[in-house]
Design a protein around this motif. Structure first.
Motif, PDB file in Angstrom:
ATOM      1  N   ARG B 139       0.843  -1.198   0.000  1.00  0.00           N
ATOM      2  CA  ARG B 139       0.000   0.000   0.000  1.00  0.00           C
ATOM      3  C   ARG B 139       0.883   1.255   0.000  1.00  0.00           C
ATOM      4  O   ARG B 139       0.581   2.238  -0.652  1.00  0.00           O
ATOM      5  CB  ARG B 139      -0.921  -0.011   1.225  1.00  0.00           C
ATOM      6  CG  ARG B 139      -1.953   1.112   1.209  1.00  0.00           C
ATOM      7  CD  ARG B 139      -1.893   1.907   2.484  1.00  0.00           C
ATOM      8  NE  ARG B 139      -2.685   3.128   2.438  1.00  0.00           N
ATOM      9  CZ  ARG B 139      -2.305   4.221   1.797  1.00  0.00           C
ATOM     10  NH1 ARG B 139      -1.199   4.235   1.076  1.00  0.00           N
ATOM     11  NH2 ARG B 139      -3.038   5.315   1.836  1.00  0.00           N
ATOM     12  N   ASP B 143       1.917   4.136  -2.873  1.00  0.00           N
ATOM     13  CA  ASP B 143       1.247   5.369  -2.479  1.00  0.00           C
ATOM     14  C   ASP B 143       1.663   6.505  -3.422  1.00  0.00           C
ATOM     15  O   ASP B 143       2.695   6.428  -4.084  1.00  0.00           O
ATOM     16  CB  ASP B 143       1.650   5.719  -1.041  1.00  0.00           C
ATOM     17  CG  ASP B 143       0.834   6.869  -0.486  1.00  0.00           C
ATOM     18  OD1 ASP B 143      -0.244   6.588   0.050  1.00  0.00           O
ATOM     19  OD2 ASP B 143       1.273   8.030  -0.617  1.00  0.00           O
ATOM     20  N   LEU B 165      -3.220   4.071  -6.613  1.00  0.00           N
ATOM     21  CA  LEU B 165      -4.366   3.533  -5.885  1.00  0.00           C
ATOM     22  C   LEU B 165      -5.626   4.349  -6.137  1.00  0.00           C
ATOM     23  O   LEU B 165      -6.681   4.069  -5.586  1.00  0.00           O
ATOM     24  CB  LEU B 165      -4.053   3.475  -4.391  1.00  0.00           C
ATOM     25  CG  LEU B 165      -2.772   2.696  -4.067  1.00  0.00           C
ATOM     26  CD1 LEU B 165      -2.466   2.741  -2.587  1.00  0.00           C
ATOM     27  CD2 LEU B 165      -2.903   1.250  -4.531  1.00  0.00           C
ATOM     28  N   ALA B 171      -5.221   0.482  -9.690  1.00  0.00           N
ATOM     29  CA  ALA B 171      -5.429  -0.096  -8.360  1.00  0.00           C
ATOM     30  C   ALA B 171      -5.518  -1.616  -8.467  1.00  0.00           C
ATOM     31  O   ALA B 171      -4.952  -2.345  -7.644  1.00  0.00           O
ATOM     32  CB  ALA B 171      -6.699   0.472  -7.733  1.00  0.00           C
ATOM     33  N   ARG B 172      -6.212  -2.107  -9.506  1.00  0.00           N
ATOM     34  CA  ARG B 172      -6.290  -3.562  -9.699  1.00  0.00           C
ATOM     35  C   ARG B 172      -4.915  -4.118 -10.053  1.00  0.00           C
ATOM     36  O   ARG B 172      -4.538  -5.198  -9.579  1.00  0.00           O
ATOM     37  CB  ARG B 172      -7.288  -3.897 -10.810  1.00  0.00           C
ATOM     38  CG  ARG B 172      -8.718  -3.734 -10.348  1.00  0.00           C
ATOM     39  CD  ARG B 172      -9.722  -4.071 -11.443  1.00  0.00           C
ATOM     40  NE  ARG B 172     -10.932  -3.293 -11.204  1.00  0.00           N
ATOM     41  CZ  ARG B 172     -11.549  -2.553 -12.117  1.00  0.00           C
ATOM     42  NH1 ARG B 172     -11.098  -2.494 -13.349  1.00  0.00           N
ATOM     43  NH2 ARG B 172     -12.619  -1.876 -11.797  1.00  0.00           N
ATOM     44  N   THR B 174      -2.100  -2.955  -9.046  1.00  0.00           N
ATOM     45  CA  THR B 174      -1.328  -2.991  -7.807  1.00  0.00           C
ATOM     46  C   THR B 174      -1.667  -4.231  -6.995  1.00  0.00           C
ATOM     47  O   THR B 174      -0.772  -4.917  -6.472  1.00  0.00           O
ATOM     48  CB  THR B 174      -1.617  -1.733  -6.964  1.00  0.00           C
ATOM     49  OG1 THR B 174      -1.365  -0.593  -7.781  1.00  0.00           O
ATOM     50  CG2 THR B 174      -0.748  -1.683  -5.725  1.00  0.00           C
ATOM     51  N   THR B 251      -6.429  -1.004  -0.824  1.00  0.00           N
ATOM     52  CA  THR B 251      -7.314   0.010  -1.420  1.00  0.00           C
ATOM     53  C   THR B 251      -8.609   0.195  -0.640  1.00  0.00           C
ATOM     54  O   THR B 251      -9.360   1.120  -0.917  1.00  0.00           O
ATOM     55  CB  THR B 251      -7.720  -0.406  -2.848  1.00  0.00           C
ATOM     56  OG1 THR B 251      -8.424  -1.654  -2.762  1.00  0.00           O
ATOM     57  CG2 THR B 251      -6.520  -0.560  -3.746  1.00  0.00           C
ATOM     58  N   PRO B 255     -10.622   2.771  -5.701  1.00  0.00           N
ATOM     59  CA  PRO B 255     -11.444   3.974  -5.620  1.00  0.00           C
ATOM     60  C   PRO B 255     -12.908   3.661  -5.970  1.00  0.00           C
ATOM     61  O   PRO B 255     -13.139   2.884  -6.891  1.00  0.00           O
ATOM     62  CB  PRO B 255     -10.821   4.891  -6.665  1.00  0.00           C
ATOM     63  CG  PRO B 255     -10.163   3.970  -7.641  1.00  0.00           C
ATOM     64  CD  PRO B 255      -9.705   2.789  -6.843  1.00  0.00           C
ATOM     65  N   THR B 259     -12.196  -2.035  -6.671  1.00  0.00           N
ATOM     66  CA  THR B 259     -11.411  -3.229  -6.352  1.00  0.00           C
ATOM     67  C   THR B 259     -12.100  -4.121  -5.329  1.00  0.00           C
ATOM     68  O   THR B 259     -11.529  -5.101  -4.872  1.00  0.00           O
ATOM     69  CB  THR B 259     -10.022  -2.839  -5.808  1.00  0.00           C
ATOM     70  OG1 THR B 259     -10.204  -1.952  -4.701  1.00  0.00           O
ATOM     71  CG2 THR B 259      -9.184  -2.166  -6.856  1.00  0.00           C
TER      72      THR B 259
END
Lengths: 277, 312
Positions: B139, B143, B165, B171-172, B174, B251, B255, B259
């Protein structure tokens, strides 16, 4: 020393990159726990002298010590009890084999397909009911975290498989000497199978140390928080104190690291047994 | 056994039966505790989960609604989003991880390679991290102010920090990256230990027949490792469909709900929105059905097609 083959050069490069990617997050995590949050965000990759301040912040502002204590005692109790129950069952399924026991064993194996996600709603409601009558075993207690996971079908299977290698003539000899059935299990089987127990201990300890979803559902009061819950709360509350949160992460990995280096020999066998999720 | 007892005098036969009965009973006593525990904490909840899935209401005041919850499931945007997310992680991360794990295993199995145990150790090390801790590290790695952005900025590869993120697709990515980092070495160990049981001679013979390394990998290694690949892919499927810890920490489903996973949705239905345990149970029962279906499909897809049939 053999010369490094040309055809292997690409393999060395590939494996070095893979190793670097695997190691870098550890390096960054450990180094950052000694740095000031601001320096970390600027991309500092060398050890700093802020470790003591980060520890101070951690002790003052987080529930780390409580979490460590709870995680440790839950993991130890769960490991001891789970090992005892599943090794006794695995042993009995093999040593006292019978048609009906085999049918029960197959049914147990089938139950392994049931995911945790399916059980949490009814289990939560069940515990809420228990809370009304026997609060000591209801929601927000340590037994509520430990007991539902005590019987591990996988470990029963694991112990049964290992018992197949066990020389049963030792038991016959003990019987002739007049030893009781319980004595044979505790005084003969257990000492001989210590490698199997070590591997099973790793599986259970790691599972308990990692557990987040179930403790998160069961536990309300902060003095029963486990380390994963503490990490989750630090992440949610103290925004952007990189040094603090990476220190807590580092410290919560260390016990697993110790287990790894102490039981390294059994670790791979143990890993084969634990599962994702 | 029966032959022997026939020759025994009746008295001895009775004692033999008695000890046998006694031992059988001892065996049942050894088994009893776990069987009862699994009955209470696994089998009963599963049945109860189906029963609950036919009810709906606020909190614990539930009324019987039949299959309404199941029709609601198909119109529920959050559920469909969560389902899509789980299937995305499954479809991308699991094959990626298995292929990478196989590749590492094959390379690390080469006898003429130096530093093998060093590489193996490095690649395996992520598997000893606790789930929450590694999720936390990822995370912060990704960032806005994390080290990934800091390095990319310092090297001048990007002008502005990337919101890893904050962008649904990134985000997916990550999360998939994190899962792959944590579990590839773990799966590699399974393949490596199976590879060590394969007879080298097969590869020698293939080489003589003119097969190159890639052909040997697909025609020899993969078919021989099929059982262990099946095992790891079923374990990973079960794990991925129940994904919770990593997404919560990295996440928190965001967002928006880009996710969110099914298990997380079950958790939210229990504690966050107006708690509806009946509907939460419906989602959890859907997870069970999917896991069973996918496991059956995987068994079917990897079944032995070349096995000679006895009655053809």
């Amino acid at each position: 020393m053999k010369k490094i083959k040309i055809s292997n050069v690409f393999i060395y490069i590939f494996l070095s990159v893979a190793s670097f990617i695997s190691i870098f997050p550890f390096y960054w995590m450990i180094v950052s726990s000694t740095n000031r949050s601001f320096d970390i965000t600027m991309g500092r990759l060398l050890p700093g002298n802020y470790l003591f301040n980060n520890i101070q912040t951690m002790l003052n502002e987080t529930n780390f010590l409580t979490g460590l204590w709870n995680s440790a005692r839950i993991a130890v109790i769960a490991t001891v009890l789970t090992l005892l129950l599943s090794s006794m069952a695995g042993y009995a399924f093999e040593i006292y084999k019978s048609k009906w026991k085999d049918i029960v064993f197959r049914l147990l194996l089938l139950s392994m397909m049931i995911p945790t996600a399916t059980m949490i709603v009814p289990l939560f409601l069940m515990l809420a009911t228990v809370s009304n009558t026997v609060p000591a075993f209801g929601l927000d207690t340590i037994p509520a975290i430990i007991i539902p996971g005590l019987a591990s079908v996988f470990l029963i299977f694991f112990f049964r498989q290992s018992t197949k290698m066990f020389a049963t003539d030792v038991l016959e000899a003990a019987r002739i000497d007049g030893m009781g059935e319980l004595g044979m299990f505790f005084r003969i089987y257990m000492p001989i199978m210590k490698n199997t127990y070590a591997a099973a201990a790793i599986i259970t300890f790691m599972g308990s140390w990692n557990a987040f979803l179930w403790p998160r559902i069961v536990i309300r009061s902060s003095d029963l928080h486990t380390l994963p819950i503490v990490l989750n709360l630090v992440n949610a509350t103290y925004t952007l104190d990189f040094g603090l949160i990476l220190l807590v992460s580092t410290l919560s990995i260390i016990p697993m690291g110790i287990v790894f280096f102490v039981l390294q020999k059994h670790f791979v066998a143990g890993m084969m047994g634990s599962s994702k999720g | 056994m029966s032959n022997i007892s026939l020759k025994e005098p009746p008295q001895a036969k009775r004692t033999l039966n008695l000890t046998r009965f006694k031992r059988d009973l001892v065996g049942w006593c050894f088994i009893l505790a776990p069987v009862i525990l699994i009955g209470i904490f696994v089998v009963y909840p599963m049945i109860n989960s189906f029963h609950l899935s036919l009810q709906s209401g606020v909190g614990r005041n539930l009324n019987f609604v039949g299959l309404d919850n199941y029709t609601r499931l198909f119109q529920d945007r959050t559920f469909i989003r969560a389902l899509q997310n789980n299937l995305t992680y499954l479809a991308i991360q699991v094959p990626l991880m298995i292929l990478l794990g196989l590749l590492y295993a094959v390379l690390l199995n080469k006898k003429d390679l130096k530093f093998r145990s060093f590489f193996r150790m490095c690649i395996f090390l992520p598997a000893i991290t606790s789930l929450m801790a590694y999720a936390t590290v990822f995370r912060y790695l990704f960032d806005q102010q994390g080290i990934i952005n800091a390095l990319l900025l310092n090297w001048g590869l990007i002008q502005d920090p990337i919101g890893w993120l904050m962008n649904p697709v990134l985000a997916r990515v990550t999360i998939i990256a994190a899962l792959t980092w944590r579990w590839t070495g773990y799966n590699m160990i399974f393949y490596l230990s199976s590879l060590q049981n394969i007879d080298e001679g097969i590869y020698e013979a293939a080489k003589i027949d003119g097969a190159n390394a890639v052909q040997a990998f697909f025609k020899i290694t993969i078919p021989l490792l099929k059982p262990i690949i099946l095992f790891t892919s079923i374990m990973s499927t079960i794990g991925t469909l129940q994904l919770f810890d990593e997404v919560v920490q990295i996440t928190d489903g965001g967002p928006g709900q880009a996710t969110v996973t099914m298990t997380q949705y079950i958790f939210n239905l229990m504690f966050w929105y107006n708690p509806d345990f009946g509907y939460a149970a419906t989602v959890s029962f859907a997870v069970l059905l999917m896991i069973l279906t996918l496991s059956v499909i995987q068994f079917w897809a990897t079944r032995d097609r070349d096995k000679p049939r006895r009655r053809a």
